[in-house]
Design an enzyme around this catalytic site. Structure first.
Site, short mmCIF file in Angstrom:
data_model
loop_
_atom_site.label_atom_id
_atom_site.label_comp_id
_atom_site.label_asym_id
_atom_site.label_seq_id
_atom_site.Cartn_x
_atom_site.Cartn_y
_atom_site.Cartn_z
N GLU A 25 0.80 -1.23 0.00
CA GLU A 25 0.00 0.00 0.00
C GLU A 25 0.83 1.27 0.00
O GLU A 25 0.77 2.06 0.95
CB GLU A 25 -0.98 0.01 1.19
CG GLU A 25 -1.96 -1.15 1.18
CD GLU A 25 -3.15 -0.94 2.11
OE1 GLU A 25 -3.09 -0.05 2.97
OE2 GLU A 25 -4.14 -1.67 1.96
N GLU B 297 -5.34 -8.59 0.40
CA GLU B 297 -6.12 -8.28 1.61
C GLU B 297 -7.57 -8.01 1.24
O GLU B 297 -7.84 -7.35 0.23
CB GLU B 297 -5.61 -7.01 2.33
CG GLU B 297 -4.32 -7.16 3.05
CD GLU B 297 -3.90 -5.87 3.76
OE1 GLU B 297 -4.78 -5.08 4.16
OE2 GLU B 297 -2.69 -5.66 3.88
C1 GBH Z 1 -4.68 -2.15 5.26
O1 GBH Z 1 -4.74 -0.79 5.37
C2 GBH Z 1 -3.33 -2.53 5.76
O2 GBH Z 1 -2.50 -3.07 4.76
C3 GBH Z 1 -3.37 -3.43 6.97
O3 GBH Z 1 -2.13 -3.36 7.60
C4 GBH Z 1 -4.52 -3.03 7.85
O4 GBH Z 1 -4.52 -3.71 9.06
C5 GBH Z 1 -5.79 -3.31 7.10
O5 GBH Z 1 -5.81 -2.66 5.86
C6 GBH Z 1 -7.06 -2.92 7.86
O6 GBH Z 1 -7.09 -1.56 8.10
O7 GBH Z 1 -7.61 8.47 3.56
O8 GBH Z 1 -9.97 8.79 3.88
O9 GBH Z 1 -9.17 7.69 1.91
C7 GBH Z 1 -5.87 -0.19 4.81
C8 GBH Z 1 -5.81 1.24 5.21
C9 GBH Z 1 -7.95 2.10 4.84
C10 GBH Z 1 -5.98 3.38 4.44
C11 GBH Z 1 -8.72 3.12 4.12
C12 GBH Z 1 -6.75 4.38 3.71
C13 GBH Z 1 -8.85 5.34 3.40
C14 GBH Z 1 -9.06 6.51 4.24
N1 GBH Z 1 -6.61 2.08 4.39
N2 GBH Z 1 -8.12 4.39 4.20
S1 GBH Z 1 -8.93 7.97 3.33
#
Ligand code: GBH
Length: 459
Positions: free
Chosen positions: A172, A364
């Protein structure tokens, strides 16, 4: 002529790979054992107010000591792939120099245990735990960090390339650069849009350089990377909102994967006349960052709403839309994320337009539901089962419609340290009792998933 077999939703091609995922900082613990160095998450979690309840990953699931239990869980769930990450600071405690043998030994033991159990190891080299020393030298916004990463990738290919064929470079790129360097809510906690764009370029360079370094060690290694993507939905039918959604699709979904695959950034994000300066893009960086990745990892959770807001970004000449993550009036997970399986289908179709015929692995997908054991010790989490069923059915349709997905990893094998949310959000197929020696218990969802993996179809 033979009649084409009717497609049954929820069925998967023969040989489809079923797996589960974790990441080093979220599960390992043992933050200072056997020569491990300090990472930016070791540091960031100690800053008051950054992590819910002041939680840290110092112990986490204690997988550094309990990895054999983790392998047994995977086996009990009939899984054939384990996506984990390697902690850079176990290998190079300060991010440079020769390898720390004890760190390598840990991943070697884990690899052997997986292979012994008939499970494919799928390591990710970087799941956000940069050596603090490299952050002190400027971190991802500084170009040299790409070369440091390539050196680390080279070490890993030499040490484990004899037993591990498939590798992911990064997890990511968007999430950790944006939230870590622009929004400041994750390590290293910087709030600097200019640093963010420089970081994105260093990370893209690190893809090209790491890919080439590993192929130089062994051209047979299969090198991919993991991208967080989300359908960007215009909030209204207005031309301005539609254009804003197209812009966010470039910045969120293409800025990393398309740039690495082609060596060129999507046009129309940064002002063309200042892009090279803003990124620190030097002549021949196109060749340096380009990598013909062997597979594409996709993480999907929910979708994003976009509207035209013309917000000043802090970058001269760049105005930004507003976005809302996980919007909608469907049921939400306990984390508040909207449940929208059709978005999984849609984003896979969208990404295929960029990634072409390269194999895709879902690295994921999952949901937080924060239920614990009942009086008998069983963990009933029917909503997680429903989330998985909905998304796997959507995935099966995407595959049927020609998206070349060869494997799927549930996030997560077990409850773990959920970054800024600490231990409050439980994504696991396995319950972890953080107050009782990290005892693991497979939830109802884990039992259900075991049947799915065995039958190669949802049930
Ligand atoms: C993943 O992150 C990770 O790889 C993992 O480590 C984590 O535990 C898992 O998902 C669950 O969270 O900035 O308003 O667009 C995902 C993290 C979630 C980050 C959605 C960006 C969007 C928020 N992402 N988020 S925004």
């Amino acid at each position: 002529a033979k009649k084409a077999k009717k497609f049954v939703e929820g069925t998967f091609p023969e040989g489809f790979i079923w797996g589960a995922a974790t990441a080093a900082y979220q599960v390992e613990g043992a933050w200072n054992e056997d020569g491990k160095g300090e990472s930016i998450w070791d540091r960031f979690t100690l800053v008051p107010g950054k992590i819910l309840n002041g939680d840290t990953g110092r112990v986490a699931c204690d997988s550094y000591h309990k990895y054999l239990e983790d392998v047994a869980l995977l086996k009990a769930m009939n899984l054939k792939s384990y996506r984990f990450s390697t902690a850079w600071t176990r290998i190079q405690p300060d991010g440079t120099g020769p390898a720390n043998q004890k760190g390598l030994d840990y991943y070697s033991r884990l690899t052997d245990a997986l292979l012994e159990a008939g499970i494919r190891p799928l390591p990710t080299l970087y799941h956000w735990d940069l050596p603090q020393e490299l952050e002190d030298r400027g971190g991802w916004p500084v170009r040299d960090t790409a070369q440091r990463f390539a050196d680390y990738a080279d070490i890993m290919a030499r040490a484990l390339g004899d037993r591990i064929e498939n590798w992911s470079l990064f997890n990511e790129s968007k999430a950790f650069t944006q939230i870590g360097y622009w929004q400041g809510a994750w390590a290293p906690g910087r709030k600097d849009p200019l640093a963010f764009f420089k970081a994105t370029h260093t990370v893209n360079l690190a893809h090209g350089m790491g890919f080439k370094a590993m192929k130089a060690v062994n051209p047979k290694l299969k090198i991919g990377s993991v991208f967080d993507v989300s359908p960007q939905i215009a909030s209204t039918e207005s031309e301005a909102d539609k254009a804003a959604a197209v812009f966010m699709d470039k910045l969120s979904n293409l800025w990393f994967v398309q740039s690495v695959l082609t060596g060129a950034y999507p046009e129309g994000v940064l002002p063309a006349d200042r892009q090279n300066e803003l990124l620190g893009f030097l002549p021949s960086d196109d060749k340096l960052m380009q990598a013909d990745l062997d597979f594409i990892g996709i993480n999907y959770y929910s979708r994003t709403r976009v509207w035209d807001a013309q917000k000043p970004s802090g970058v001269p000449g760049l105005l930004l839309p507003d976005t809302e993550w996980a919007f909608g009036d469907h049921e939400k997970t306990d984390f508040g994320w909207d449940i929208y399986p059709q978005g999984f289908y849609d984003i896979l179709k969208r990404m295929q337009a960029v990634t072409g015929s390269r194999p895709i692995e879902i690295t994921e997908n999952g949901a937080a539901y924060n239920v614990g054991p009942d009086a008998t010790g069983a963990i009933h989490d029917p909503k997680r089962i429903a989330y998985y069923k909905g998304h796997l059915d959507a995935l099966s349709r995407a595959i049927h419609d020609g998206v070349p997905v060869r494997g799927y990893h549930a996030w997560s094998l077990m409850d773990n340290f959920e970054w800024a949310a600490g231990y409050s959000q439980r994504f696991g197929l396995t319950y972890v009792d953080f107050a009782n020696d990290q005892k693991r218990t497979i939830k109802d969802s884990g039992k259900w998933y075991a049947q799915v993996a065995k039958a190669n179809r949802t049930i």
